[in-house]
Design an enzyme around this catalytic site. Structure first.
Site, PDB file in Angstrom:
ATOM      1  CB  SER A  66      -1.296  -0.235   1.354  1.00  0.00           C
ATOM      2  OG  SER A  66      -1.447   1.292   1.483  1.00  0.00           O
ATOM      3  N   GLY A 119       4.437   4.292  15.688  1.00  0.00           N
ATOM      4  CA  GLY A 119       4.303   4.123  13.912  1.00  0.00           C
ATOM      5  C   GLY A 119       5.041   3.533  13.349  1.00  0.00           C
ATOM      6  CD  GLU A 120       8.530  -1.398  16.269  1.00  0.00           C
ATOM      7  OE1 GLU A 120      10.047  -2.549  15.955  1.00  0.00           O
ATOM      8  OE2 GLU A 120       8.298  -0.909  16.780  1.00  0.00           O
ATOM      9  CD  GLU A 126       1.618   8.880  20.437  1.00  0.00           C
ATOM     10  OE1 GLU A 126       1.455   8.436  18.956  1.00  0.00           O
ATOM     11  OE2 GLU A 126       1.985   9.543  20.627  1.00  0.00           O
TER      12      GLU A 126
END
Length: 302
Positions: free
Chosen positions: A70, A95-96, A129
């Site tokens: 993607s 965001g790993e 988060e």
């Protein structure tokens, strides 16, 4: 595509600012900090290290490859978040998966939000988060809550405010950590649901917990059946698997029809029939897109 490219292009000027040793920003009071902190900056992947505070330990390889595909097609739509460690040196806060997927396809840069934070603030940001994510298993969430208690000294009430969950919900997750480690592993691997775990935790003896766990797996017990098994043990001190009602064999006309239904809707259709001949057809869906696809099929058949 244009939108993602524009975001990254906007960050290139800021990236140049960060590469200037005379503008090495270390705190929010430093010159030009307001131009960088909170803005999207295009950072080199090589300058970013993985966050040792990351509560998530399992990354599905197939899911990563799908995300990488993607990103290759559309770019990184949602920037990662990093904290600044030093000159041209950063550490992931969240965001790993995006970070790993970008490396998989050989990207050199990635859009990122830069934050200034010490280790404790970074740990809290990473844990809070990540708890919000939908793809963490119950044990990962429980471990994140426990780390917030142990390392940040947050109370359950404070955690409730930070993560937007009821205190009772947090307490239910934390109780899962009292399960035998083998059962915790079973939950992480998807053999048991959180409902199964919440039922088993009502047994303090971990050897009995394991006995019940084995029976759940061997007999494919539902959450309700597990609750009945635990209740029976607490009353009799015996682990006896409740007898299942014999399943009624489906009529031939339904057996033939199920295949046609399943092929038409593109999902495995479930049919239940009572002794009086009445029944129910269930059509499963796996996402909003899948639901809308089935809806269109029904509409087209009218």
């Amino acid at each position: 595509m244009a939108k993602a490219t524009k975001k990254q292009a906007l960050g290139r000027g800021l990236s140049a600012l960060l590469k200037d040793p005379s503008n090495d920003i270390q705190s929010v009071q430093d010159k030009n900090a307001d131009k960088v902190i909170g803005n999207i900056v295009d950072l080199e992947l090589a300058s970013i290290e993985v966050n040792p505070f990351q509560p998530r330990t399992n990354f599905n390889e197939e899911s990563l490859r799908e995300l990488a595909s993607s990103i290759k097609e559309l770019g990184v739509i949602q920037p990662i978040t990093v904290r600044k460690l030093g000159f041209e040196k950063y550490q992931l806060v969240s965001g790993e998966r995006r970070f790993r997927a970008s490396k998989l396809i050989g990207l050199e840069t990635i859009p990122a939000y830069i934050r200034i934070a010490n280790d404790q603030e970074s740990l809290e940001m990473a844990l809070v988060e990540n708890i919000q994510r939908q793809d963490l298993d119950p044990i990962e969430i429980a471990l994140s809550y426990q780390r917030l208690i142990d390392e940040i000294q947050l109370t359950q009430e404070q955690m409730s405010d930070r993560v937007g969950k009821k205190r009772s919900t947090i307490a239910n997750y934390l109780r899962l950590l009292k399960l035998d480690p083998i059962i915790q592993t079973g939950m992480r691997d998807g053999f048991l649901s959180m409902g199964h775990g919440r039922a088993i935790i009502n047994i303090e003896d971990q050897s009995i917990q394991l006995d019940i766990y084995e029976k759940i797996i061997a007999n494919k017990l539902s959450v309700r059946e597990t609750e009945a098994l635990v209740k029976n043990y607490n009353e009799t001190s015996q682990v006896v698997v409740p007898k299942k009602k014999p399943t009624q064999e489906l009529p031939v006309y339904i057996k033939k029809g199920i295949k046609d239904f399943s092929e038409y809707f593109g999902n495995k259709i479930d049919v239940k029939v009572s002794s009086n001949g009445k029944g129910k057809i269930s059509i499963p869906f796996h996402s909003e897109e899948d639901f809308n696809r089935i809806k269109k099929l029904v509409e087209s058949a009218k």
